[in-house]
Enzyme design. Structure first.
Site, mmCIF file in Angstrom:
data_model
loop_
_atom_site.group_PDB
_atom_site.id
_atom_site.type_symbol
_atom_site.label_atom_id
_atom_site.label_comp_id
_atom_site.label_asym_id
_atom_site.label_seq_id
_atom_site.Cartn_x
_atom_site.Cartn_y
_atom_site.Cartn_z
ATOM 1 N N ASP A 129 0.828 -1.200 0.000
ATOM 2 C CA ASP A 129 0.000 0.000 0.000
ATOM 3 C C ASP A 129 0.866 1.254 0.000
ATOM 4 O O ASP A 129 1.974 1.259 0.546
ATOM 5 C CB ASP A 129 -0.894 -0.002 1.245
ATOM 6 C CG ASP A 129 -2.256 0.580 0.976
ATOM 7 O OD1 ASP A 129 -2.446 1.189 -0.096
ATOM 8 O OD2 ASP A 129 -3.145 0.452 1.840
ATOM 9 N N ASN B 201 -10.143 -4.137 -7.363
ATOM 10 C CA ASN B 201 -9.378 -3.113 -8.082
ATOM 11 C C ASN B 201 -9.924 -2.814 -9.472
ATOM 12 O O ASN B 201 -9.612 -1.771 -10.056
ATOM 13 C CB ASN B 201 -7.902 -3.521 -8.208
ATOM 14 C CG ASN B 201 -7.135 -3.399 -6.913
ATOM 15 O OD1 ASN B 201 -6.120 -4.067 -6.732
ATOM 16 N ND2 ASN B 201 -7.598 -2.563 -5.995
#
Length: 248
Positions: free
Chosen positions: A29, A77
């Site tokens: 991340d 995503n």
């Protein structure tokens, strides 16, 4: 691109093989936030992040970690901005040969997990090729989760198990956990000993739910492109201090 910084081996926190996690799973991340802080577009962060991932895997496997896995692209995503998704798919396709070459050079086996009905045929073909080309490598395993979701993996495994036993009836069709796991994308991977998420986020985001059953969780403040050997040694040192009881 920033390289992983070398550090004096005397600075490493001593760990024995028993204290080393044998499977570390990373949620990478902060690529876009890291880039934005430097006045760069978010896509630049992904480019640097890919380079860091390769170096992290090589370093940890040389340190004795058996499997290193990365959450590259989740089912969710697909809901991102279309331009970013398109870039990521093209980027994955362009980076895979480089990663495969590094894996082959370092005697590392590659494994890809996730759905196979949404990714482009060119990407799937590369996945199959690199898995086959590195299948005999023995230094360790590098796993990439592409179009992956933990809940989805379990549901697909359940459906595959139903189909299998429908076509191959036995006197006892009750599943053990080992039977069920054999139908999963991650079935042949080691259980996750340690899951690390960067950038200060504290959630597992539908990652390897089955393999994370008894994993230690670690959330660190650094963005993914900032991860270097010093941070990795801190992670390993933290893990070595933990007492794992597995419910006992």
């Amino acid at each position: 691109m920033p390289a992983i910084k070398k550090q004096n081996t005397n600075d490493q926190i001593p760990t024995t093989n028993d204290q080393l996690p044998q499977h570390i799973a990373f949620i990478m991340d902060g690529n876009r936030r890291w880039a934005a802080a430097r006045g760069k577009p978010g896509l630049y962060g992904h480019k640097v992040g890919a380079d860091v991932a390769a170096k992290v895997a090589e370093y940890l496997i040389k340190r004795g970690v058996g499997t290193v896995s990365f959450y590259v692209f989740s089912i969710e995503n697909w809901g991102r901005d279309a331009a970013e998704v398109d870039f990521l798919m093209k980027f994955i396709q362009s980076e895979m040969p480089k990663l495969a070459a590094r894996a082959a050079k370092n005697n590392i086996r590659m494994k890809f997990i996730g759905r196979r009905d949404h990714l482009a045929p060119k990407i799937l073909k590369l996945c199959d090729k690199f898995e086959k080309d590195t299948a005999e490598n023995t230094a360790g395993t590098l796993a990439f989760a592409l179009d992956f979701g933990g809940q989805d993996e379990i549901v697909r495994a359940a459906n595959d198990a139903i189909e299998y036993y429908r076509n191959n009836p036995t006197n006892d069709q009750r599943l053990t956990t080992a039977d069920f796991e054999s139908f999963m994308d991650t079935g042949e991977l080691l259980p996750v000993d340690l899951m690390v998420r960067t950038s200060g986020e504290q959630r597992i985001s539908n990652f390897m739910l089955w393999k994370l059953a008894y994993a230690e969780l670690m959330f660190i403040p650094e963005h993914w492109p900032e991860v270097d050997e010093k941070i990795l040694e801190r992670i390993l040192g933290d893990y070595a201090k933990r007492q794992r009881r597995f419910g006992k």
